[in-house]
Design a protein around this motif. Structure first.
Motif, short mmCIF file in Angstrom:
data_model
loop_
_atom_site.label_atom_id
_atom_site.label_comp_id
_atom_site.label_asym_id
_atom_site.label_seq_id
_atom_site.Cartn_x
_atom_site.Cartn_y
_atom_site.Cartn_z
N THR A 87 0.82 -1.22 0.00
CA THR A 87 0.00 0.00 0.00
C THR A 87 0.85 1.26 0.00
OG1 THR A 87 -0.09 0.05 2.41
CG2 THR A 87 -1.91 -1.06 1.29
N SER A 88 2.12 1.18 0.35
CA SER A 88 2.99 2.37 0.50
C SER A 88 2.39 3.38 1.45
CB SER A 88 3.21 3.08 -0.83
OG SER A 88 3.98 2.32 -1.68
N SER A 89 1.64 2.92 2.44
CA SER A 89 1.00 3.88 3.32
C SER A 89 0.95 3.36 4.75
CB SER A 89 -0.42 4.17 2.81
OG SER A 89 -1.16 4.82 3.82
N SER A 90 1.60 4.11 5.65
CA SER A 90 1.55 3.73 7.07
C SER A 90 0.13 3.84 7.60
CB SER A 90 2.45 4.65 7.90
OG SER A 90 3.77 4.60 7.49
N SER A 91 -0.60 4.86 7.13
CA SER A 91 -1.97 5.04 7.63
C SER A 91 -2.84 3.87 7.22
CB SER A 91 -2.59 6.31 7.07
OG SER A 91 -1.95 7.41 7.60
N GLY B 289 12.11 4.64 7.92
CA GLY B 289 12.45 4.43 6.52
C GLY B 289 12.44 5.75 5.75
N THR B 290 11.46 6.59 6.07
CA THR B 290 11.36 7.89 5.40
C THR B 290 12.58 8.76 5.72
OG1 THR B 290 8.96 7.79 5.36
CG2 THR B 290 9.94 9.98 5.28
N ALA B 291 13.00 8.76 6.98
CA ALA B 291 14.16 9.58 7.35
C ALA B 291 15.41 9.10 6.61
CB ALA B 291 14.38 9.52 8.86
N ALA C 36 2.80 12.87 6.09
CA ALA C 36 1.58 12.08 6.20
C ALA C 36 1.90 10.64 5.80
CB ALA C 36 0.50 12.65 5.30
N GLY C 37 1.25 9.69 6.45
CA GLY C 37 1.52 8.29 6.14
C GLY C 37 0.75 7.80 4.93
N VAL C 38 0.91 8.50 3.82
CA VAL C 38 0.24 8.11 2.57
C VAL C 38 1.31 7.96 1.50
CG1 VAL C 38 -1.89 9.32 3.15
CG2 VAL C 38 -0.10 10.54 1.94
N PRO C 39 0.97 7.32 0.37
CA PRO C 39 2.00 7.16 -0.67
C PRO C 39 2.61 8.52 -1.05
CG PRO C 39 0.08 5.85 -1.20
CD PRO C 39 -0.29 6.65 0.01
N GLY C 40 3.92 8.58 -1.04
CA GLY C 40 4.60 9.83 -1.40
C GLY C 40 4.39 10.96 -0.40
N GLY C 41 3.95 10.64 0.80
CA GLY C 41 3.62 11.67 1.79
C GLY C 41 4.80 12.56 2.16
N SER C 42 6.01 12.03 2.05
CA SER C 42 7.17 12.81 2.47
C SER C 42 7.70 13.71 1.35
CB SER C 42 8.28 11.88 2.93
OG SER C 42 8.58 10.94 1.92
N ILE C 43 7.25 13.50 0.12
CA ILE C 43 7.87 14.21 -1.01
C ILE C 43 7.73 15.74 -0.91
CG2 ILE C 43 7.86 14.47 -3.53
CD1 ILE C 43 9.09 11.86 -2.66
N LEU D 226 10.83 2.82 -3.99
CA LEU D 226 11.46 3.21 -2.74
C LEU D 226 10.42 3.46 -1.66
CD1 LEU D 226 14.20 5.63 -4.11
CD2 LEU D 226 14.26 3.16 -3.82
N ASP D 227 9.27 4.01 -2.08
CA ASP D 227 8.19 4.29 -1.13
C ASP D 227 7.68 2.99 -0.49
OD1 ASP D 227 6.38 5.73 0.30
OD2 ASP D 227 5.16 6.36 -1.39
N MET D 228 7.55 1.97 -1.33
CA MET D 228 7.07 0.68 -0.80
C MET D 228 8.05 0.16 0.25
SD MET D 228 5.43 -1.05 -4.26
CE MET D 228 6.86 -1.86 -4.74
N ALA D 229 9.35 0.27 -0.08
CA ALA D 229 10.34 -0.27 0.85
C ALA D 229 10.43 0.59 2.11
CB ALA D 229 11.70 -0.35 0.15
N ARG D 230 10.39 1.92 1.96
CA ARG D 230 10.56 2.73 3.18
C ARG D 230 9.34 2.65 4.08
NH1 ARG D 230 10.28 7.25 -0.75
NH2 ARG D 230 8.33 8.36 -0.44
N THR D 231 8.15 2.49 3.48
CA THR D 231 6.95 2.35 4.31
C THR D 231 7.03 1.06 5.13
OG1 THR D 231 5.72 3.51 2.59
CG2 THR D 231 4.43 2.39 4.26
N THR D 232 7.58 0.00 4.51
CA THR D 232 7.74 -1.26 5.26
C THR D 232 8.63 -1.04 6.47
OG1 THR D 232 7.61 -2.36 3.11
CG2 THR D 232 8.34 -3.69 4.97
N VAL D 233 9.72 -0.28 6.28
CA VAL D 233 10.61 -0.02 7.41
C VAL D 233 9.93 0.91 8.43
CG1 VAL D 233 12.86 0.94 8.08
CG2 VAL D 233 12.65 -0.47 6.03
N ASN D 234 9.13 1.84 7.96
CA ASN D 234 8.37 2.69 8.90
C ASN D 234 7.50 1.83 9.80
OD1 ASN D 234 9.42 4.93 7.65
ND2 ASN D 234 7.57 5.42 6.46
N VAL D 235 6.80 0.89 9.20
CA VAL D 235 5.88 0.04 9.97
C VAL D 235 6.67 -0.90 10.90
CG1 VAL D 235 4.20 -1.83 9.74
CG2 VAL D 235 3.96 0.24 8.38
N1 ASP Z 1 4.64 6.42 2.23
C1 ASP Z 1 5.26 6.68 3.50
C2 ASP Z 1 4.40 6.12 4.63
O1 ASP Z 1 3.21 6.09 4.54
C3 ASP Z 1 5.51 8.14 3.72
C4 ASP Z 1 6.58 8.61 2.77
O2 ASP Z 1 7.77 8.46 3.09
O3 ASP Z 1 6.28 9.12 1.71
O4 ASP Z 1 4.92 5.68 5.63
#
Ligand code: ASP
Length: 448
Positions: free
Chosen positions: A279-283, A318-320, A358-365, A392-401
């Protein structure tokens, strides 16, 4: 076949079919456009929207119940303090790691001038939207003031999670201070709402194998792997860094501090990780994440319901890491030299923007664009990385979670509220139940 395995299978089948369509028909061919417009796109969106549908009520109910369930406000403060300290420490390590990796490998130096111009041209329109968004919402003191929401209903409508979280924390705290009898009634109602939301997630997760396959198909069929080539070193560095950080989290926190076997931990949380990846989304992953923490790991509901919603919004390791690598990479591409003090500032900004994203796809961009501007990198430079950002978003969101899950186990253990040596037995737990629902008394009690 258990649900996590079916989801994983959906992921692999969707990715393979998408890649095949990309190679066989071409990313802009009628067949691929048709499949994405009429099948993969709508089905994937329905799955995603079902998750988003429950997020706001779930966040509100679970945080209020968490605070009220812990009861003693001093204990809430201690729990909150520990949680935030963990968020900040782990995110700082992640941002620093990204920066150091980019400094050592210097992926920006390898990017050819012609390739740079081509990438900028390809993604310029996409980027201009992000630049406009960044101008509208940079990170300043107002960002922090705005956490104190003026109107919680509007925050919920706008998807302003921090505002909703703040209101829920305040609401829960006040609830512990009013007359016990009256508070009880409200707690019962919120407990009911919470259970209904969790049940909705369980139902929606039955769609997950297909939903995940469709989401991934959309990615691989459109983007293929061609764009990865010029940006290969950068993308590989981000992915390698994420893997390194994830390994650190699992070894240092899960095994070292919590004392749980990494293999067992990963086996129990894999549904949450696969959901985050697709989902690429933490939310969107939050409902699954709470269910996994409670049902698969046995973390008490009041701790999972308190820590995980905060983590989905504020703790983005992951985002950081991604931001650390990207800022340095683009500085290298555009020939901007950073002093040591500026690099320290980059790390601080990656932490702040990871909290604010925001925890949505591309939220950090959009936030990243704001950071780039501070160091004299043209905001449009983000165009260079947008082509590979989905992967990259898919992978970093996984690390966020993963970061949120490591946090919840550490906090629960340190509170003496959970014993990693006694994980729940798994038969007939909702996320594994297949087919048919568990009998009511198989479902772990929720709420305080
Ligand atoms: N997609 C990331 C998340 O939901 C946020 C981001 O880095 O764009 O965790």
């Amino acid at each position: 076949m258990p649900l996590p395995t079916r989801i994983l299978l959906g992921l692999l089948v969707g990715a393979a079919l998408g890649a095949a369509a990309n190679v066989g028909f071409g990313p802009k061919s009628d067949a691929v456009v048709f499949l994405n417009t009429w099948i993969a796109g709508p089905v994937g969106q329905v799955f995603l929207r079902l998750m988003f549908m429950v997020v706001m009520p779930l966040v509100f109910a679970s945080i209020v119940l968490g605070v009220a369930g812990i009861g003693d406000l001093r204990r809430v403060g201690r729990l909150g303090g520990k949680t935030l300290a963990y968020f900040l420490a782990s995110t700082t390590v992640a941002g620093g790691l990204g920066l150091v990796l980019a400094l050592v490998v210097a992926p920006g130096a390898a990017l050819h001038e012609a390739v740079r111009a081509e990438l900028m041209a390809t993604y310029a329109t996409d980027a201009s939207g992000k630049v406009a968004a960044a101008k509208a919402g940079g990170v300043g003191i107002e960002t922090f003031v705005a956490i104190v929401t003026r109107n919680p209903i509007k925050s919920a409508v706008d998807g302003d999670m921090l505002g909703v979280i703040f209101f829920a924390l305040a609401f829960g705290a006040a609830l512990t201070l009013i007359d016990k009898e009256r508070a009880r009634a409200l707690v019962d109602v919120l407990g009911g709402i919470n259970d209904v939301m969790v049940k909705l997630v369980e139902l929606a997760m039955r769609l997950a194998p297909v939903g995940v396959a469709m989401l991934i198909f959309g990615v691989t069929s459109r983007f293929g792997f061609a764009l990865l080539r010029p940006l290969g070193l950068f993308a590989a560095l981000v992915l390698g860094g994420l893997l390194l950080h994830a390994t650190l989290l699992v070894l240092v926190v899960v095994r070292g501090l919590v004392g749980l076997s990494p293999a067992l931990f990963l086996a129990r949380v894999k549904t949450a990780l696969v959901t985050a990846f697709s989902t690429s989304s933490s939310s969107a992953t939050l409902p699954t994440n709470i269910a996994v923490a409670e049902d698969q790991l046995g973390v008490p509901a009041k701790i999972a319901g308190f820590v995980l919603p905060l983590g989905a919004t504020m703790c983005m390791n992951g985002t950081a890491l991604f931001e650390g690598v990207t800022v340095l990479f683009l500085c290298q591409v555009f020939g901007v030299d950073l002093s040591v003090a500026q690099m320290a500032l980059v790390v601080a900004l990656t932490v702040i923007t990871a909290v604010g994203a925001a925890g949505v796809p591309g939220g950090s961009i959009p936030l990243l664009v704001g950071v780039l501007a501070m160091f004299g990198v043209p905001g449009e430079g983000i165009a260079i990385v947008l082509g590979v950002d989905r992967i990259l978003d898919m992978a970093r969101t996984t690390v966020n979670v993963l970061g949120d899950l490591t946090c919840v186990t550490l906090v629960a253990k340190s509170e003496g509220a959970w014993d990693p040596q006694h994980l729940p037995t798994l038969h007939a737990k909702p996320l594994d139940a297949s087919p048919g629902w568990p009998a009511p008394d198989d479902v772990a009690p929720r709420g305080p």
